[in-house]
Design a protein around this motif. Structure first.
Motif, PDB file in Angstrom:
ATOM      1  N   ILE A  47     119.949  88.680  16.903  1.00  0.00           N
ATOM      2  CA  ILE A  47     119.282  88.730  15.600  1.00  0.00           C
ATOM      3  C   ILE A  47     118.864  90.162  15.272  1.00  0.00           C
ATOM      4  O   ILE A  47     119.044  90.635  14.151  1.00  0.00           O
ATOM      5  N   ASN A  48     118.301  90.847  16.264  1.00  0.00           N
ATOM      6  CA  ASN A  48     117.806  92.208  16.049  1.00  0.00           C
ATOM      7  C   ASN A  48     118.916  93.253  16.053  1.00  0.00           C
ATOM      8  O   ASN A  48     118.676  94.401  15.691  1.00  0.00           O
ATOM      9  N   GLU A  95     114.313  82.125  17.076  1.00  0.00           N
ATOM     10  CA  GLU A  95     114.721  82.618  15.758  1.00  0.00           C
ATOM     11  C   GLU A  95     113.522  82.795  14.840  1.00  0.00           C
ATOM     12  O   GLU A  95     113.381  83.837  14.195  1.00  0.00           O
ATOM     13  N   GLN A  96     112.661  81.808  14.781  1.00  0.00           N
ATOM     14  CA  GLN A  96     111.510  81.913  13.886  1.00  0.00           C
ATOM     15  C   GLN A  96     110.529  82.978  14.367  1.00  0.00           C
ATOM     16  O   GLN A  96     109.943  83.690  13.559  1.00  0.00           O
ATOM     17  N   THR A  98     111.307  85.646  15.986  1.00  0.00           N
ATOM     18  CA  THR A  98     111.945  86.962  15.856  1.00  0.00           C
ATOM     19  C   THR A  98     112.040  87.371  14.390  1.00  0.00           C
ATOM     20  O   THR A  98     111.845  88.530  14.058  1.00  0.00           O
ATOM     21  N   ARG A  99     112.312  86.423  13.543  1.00  0.00           N
ATOM     22  CA  ARG A  99     112.464  86.697  12.105  1.00  0.00           C
ATOM     23  C   ARG A  99     111.145  86.503  11.373  1.00  0.00           C
ATOM     24  O   ARG A  99     111.110  85.891  10.303  1.00  0.00           O
ATOM     25  N   ASP A 102     111.086  87.663   7.618  1.00  0.00           N
ATOM     26  CA  ASP A 102     111.929  86.955   6.657  1.00  0.00           C
ATOM     27  C   ASP A 102     111.943  85.446   6.895  1.00  0.00           C
ATOM     28  O   ASP A 102     112.722  84.723   6.306  1.00  0.00           O
ATOM     29  N   ALA A 103     111.042  84.955   7.734  1.00  0.00           N
ATOM     30  CA  ALA A 103     110.995  83.518   8.009  1.00  0.00           C
ATOM     31  C   ALA A 103     109.986  82.803   7.107  1.00  0.00           C
ATOM     32  O   ALA A 103     109.665  81.655   7.342  1.00  0.00           O
TER      33      ALA A 103
END
Length: 157
Positions: A47-48, A95-96, A98-99, A102-103
């Motif tokens: 993701i990063n 995912e949530q 890390t983001r 934008d989450a």
């Protein structure tokens, strides 16, 4: 590609990484299954866009017995049949977590509740901490532009 800075060779950078490494070692010794830890480290790194960490953690996962099919499907885990329900819960939380920007609100109650179905309190602490630590490593490597591809399994101990 050359790094912008020898972060790991700098005395202050080495001190910072020493503490991050201590945290990583504590997490590696936790009851959170190693297969989950590998998935979390790889997914956050993907993701990063941290090539160095993606390289390192995929090689370490292969060394630990992870299959190429599962590794190749991590980014598309929602549409893959090769992940267990606890792995899916960990990947969603990763995912949530890390983001965050934008989450739209960070980690949802649904994602947390789902993870809590599969992991006990100590494992949730480990999972939360692992997501935070790998994101820290990712950011250091991205900012200083650490190149990927040359990592050797066990290189850092």
């Amino acid at each position: 590609m050359d790094p912008r800075l020898d972060y790991y060779g700098n005395s202050l950078g080495a001190k910072v990484v020493k503490h991050l490494y201590s945290a990583s070692k504590a997490l590696a010794g936790s009851t959170l299954p190693a297969r989950i830890q590998h998935l979390v480290e790889i997914r956050a790194s993907q993701i990063n866009g941290c090539g160095f960490c993606t390289d390192m953690h995929t090689k370490e996962a292969v060394h630990a017995g992870e299959t190429s099919v599962r590794l190749n499907l991590i980014a598309a885990w929602r549409e893959a049949t090769v992940f267990t329900e606890d792995e899916r819960a960990a990947l969603e939380l990763t995912e949530q977590g890390t983001r965050v920007a934008d989450a739209a609100g960070g980690v949802t109650d649904e994602a947390w509740t789902n993870a809590a179905k599969y992991f006990d309190e100590d494992q949730l602490v480990a999972l939360t901490s692992l997501i935070a630590v790998i994101n820290t490593y990712n950011r250091i490597n991205i900012i200083t532009r650490q190149p990927a591809g040359d990592y050797q399994v066990g290189q850092f101990g």
